[in-house]
Enzyme design. Structure first.
Site, PDB file in Angstrom:
ATOM      1  CD  GLU A  81     -44.329  44.958  35.765  1.00  0.00           C
ATOM      2  OE1 GLU A  81     -43.497  44.555  36.599  1.00  0.00           O
ATOM      3  OE2 GLU A  81     -44.019  45.720  34.834  1.00  0.00           O
ATOM      4  CG  HIS A 131     -42.504  41.969  34.496  1.00  0.00           C
ATOM      5  ND1 HIS A 131     -43.108  42.604  33.436  1.00  0.00           N
ATOM      6  CD2 HIS A 131     -41.308  42.581  34.666  1.00  0.00           C
ATOM      7  CE1 HIS A 131     -42.296  43.553  32.991  1.00  0.00           C
ATOM      8  NE2 HIS A 131     -41.195  43.554  33.720  1.00  0.00           N
TER       9      HIS A 131
HETATM   10  C1  BG6 Z   1     -40.387  46.710  34.415  1.00  0.00           C
HETATM   11  C2  BG6 Z   1     -39.476  47.708  35.094  1.00  0.00           C
HETATM   12  O1  BG6 Z   1     -41.158  46.060  35.365  1.00  0.00           O
HETATM   13  O2  BG6 Z   1     -39.580  45.761  33.730  1.00  0.00           O
HETATM   14  C3  BG6 Z   1     -38.603  48.376  34.037  1.00  0.00           C
HETATM   15  O3  BG6 Z   1     -40.246  48.657  35.795  1.00  0.00           O
HETATM   16  C4  BG6 Z   1     -37.850  47.335  33.237  1.00  0.00           C
HETATM   17  O4  BG6 Z   1     -37.713  49.263  34.663  1.00  0.00           O
HETATM   18  C5  BG6 Z   1     -38.850  46.339  32.683  1.00  0.00           C
HETATM   19  O5  BG6 Z   1     -37.134  47.973  32.202  1.00  0.00           O
HETATM   20  C6  BG6 Z   1     -38.237  45.221  31.830  1.00  0.00           C
HETATM   21  O6  BG6 Z   1     -37.253  44.551  32.529  1.00  0.00           O
HETATM   22  P1  BG6 Z   1     -36.507  43.330  31.877  1.00  0.00           P
HETATM   23  O7  BG6 Z   1     -35.393  42.984  32.826  1.00  0.00           O
HETATM   24  O8  BG6 Z   1     -37.494  42.220  31.733  1.00  0.00           O
HETATM   25  O9  BG6 Z   1     -36.008  43.803  30.534  1.00  0.00           O
END
Ligand code: BG6
Length: 310
Positions: free
Chosen positions: A268, A164
């Site tokens: 990502e 991510h």
């Molecule tokens: C992204 C998703 O990778 O992560 C989104 O596609 C999500 O839908 C975002 O809102 C953030 O997620 P988190 O759980 O780290 O707040």
């Protein structure tokens, strides 16, 4: 060049510096989440975004750096959003099985995650997740994940996965992403419906949350203002998620500044559409390679269909 690992709860004390390396590219990794929290170039400029409101303390990963999403990307069933790996304490892996020698790597560290009793109650599968974080001579950052099914009862398991990655950008309105034109994607903002991207490079004018399917092995993020291009290379990971929360969602996130969405973009490398299945004893490997180059380096070659595939 230096990589350092930071134990949980501490924000400043590297425990594994590599003092014999003299150049100044650096990376910082936290044992909590196995999360890369910093990647700096020769000039000491931070290349990854970390929210100024980030809370570095457990039990939750913060928005920034490179959280690891495993054993699921997104939200399904009982598991927490994006899986539990990003919210667990990893350990230094002192004796990892060897990886092929890569002479370009100048510093690395190996981490390992195994499930706890509580994890096994939520996701009843035994695994070993080995993560190597490596810096190359030119400052490239590479993460290699190896996940092994260690179930002793003969059961396979399936998972989805993502690196991510939060890139730091000067101004999201001035950024474009090349390599994903013409790709099919699932739009998380439209109930995961499938669409096909049309036209030129992707630009950003509002919230984006898309999973590009069977994306090419390299994607470029071009930051005009910084005259910098990030090249995101991936192996073993078919998809690429692109996310920017924009203003409303940014305001709704407690640990995220209201206007910080302007200075970040997540691209990502991921396996989302088709889960990966491992039989007992089988191992999967998935890699991300990041480099930051002056935009002029790529100029004239940025037709992704010609340049970035393969
Ligand atoms: C992204 C998703 O990778 O992560 C989104 O596609 C999500 O839908 C975002 O809102 C953030 O997620 P988190 O759980 O780290 O707040």
């Amino acid at each position: 060049m230096e990589t350092s690992v930071i134990p949980p709860f501490s924000q400043s004390q590297p425990i594994m510096p590599f003092p014999w390396l003299l150049k100044t590219h650096t990376s910082e990794i936290r044992l909590f989440g196995g999360q890369v929290t910093s990647w700096k170039n020769d000039y000491g400029e931070e290349l990854l975004f970390v929210s100024s409101k980030a809370n570095f303390k457990p039990p939750k990963a913060f928005h920034g750096g490179i959280p690891i999403c495993f054993p699921q990307f997104g939200t399904q069933g009982n598991l927490e959003q994006h899986g539990f790996a990003r919210n667990r304490l990893w350990a230094i892996d002192d004796n990892p099985p060897p990886l092929p020698v890569n002479p370009a790597i100048k510093a690395f560290v190996d981490l390992i995650l195994k499930p706890s009793e509580d994890d096994l109650k939520m996701w009843p599968h035994s695994f070993e997740f080995r993560l190597r974080i490596a810096l190359g001579a030119g400052g490239d950052l590479g993460l290699t994940s190896r996940i092994r099914n260690t179930n002793t009862d003969g059961r396979p398991f399936s998972y989805t996965f993502a690196y991510h990655t939060y890139f730091s950008v000067s101004d999201i309105s001035e950024v474009r992403v090349e390599g994903l034109e013409t790709m099919d994607y699932l739009d998380n903002m439209k109930g995961k419906q499938r669409f096909t991207e049309q036209g030129d490079a992707i630009v950003f004018e509002s919230e984006v949350d898309k999973v590009y399917l069977a994306a090419p092995s390299k994607v470029a993020i071009i930051d005009h203002e910084m005259r910098r291009t990030f090249v995101v290379a991936k192996e073993g990971l078919p998809d690429a998620v692109v996310w920017n929360p924009w203003d409303k969602k940014a305001k709704a996130m407690q640990d995220f500044g209201d206007s910080e969405y302007k200075h970040m973009l997540c691209v990502e490398p991921a396996a989302v559409e088709k889960p990966i299945t491992l039989k007992p004893g089988e191992e999967w490997k998935g890699r991300i390679g990041l480099s930051a180059v002056p935009s002029s380096y790529c100029s004239g070659q940025l037709d992704p269909l010609k340049v970035l595939h393969g």
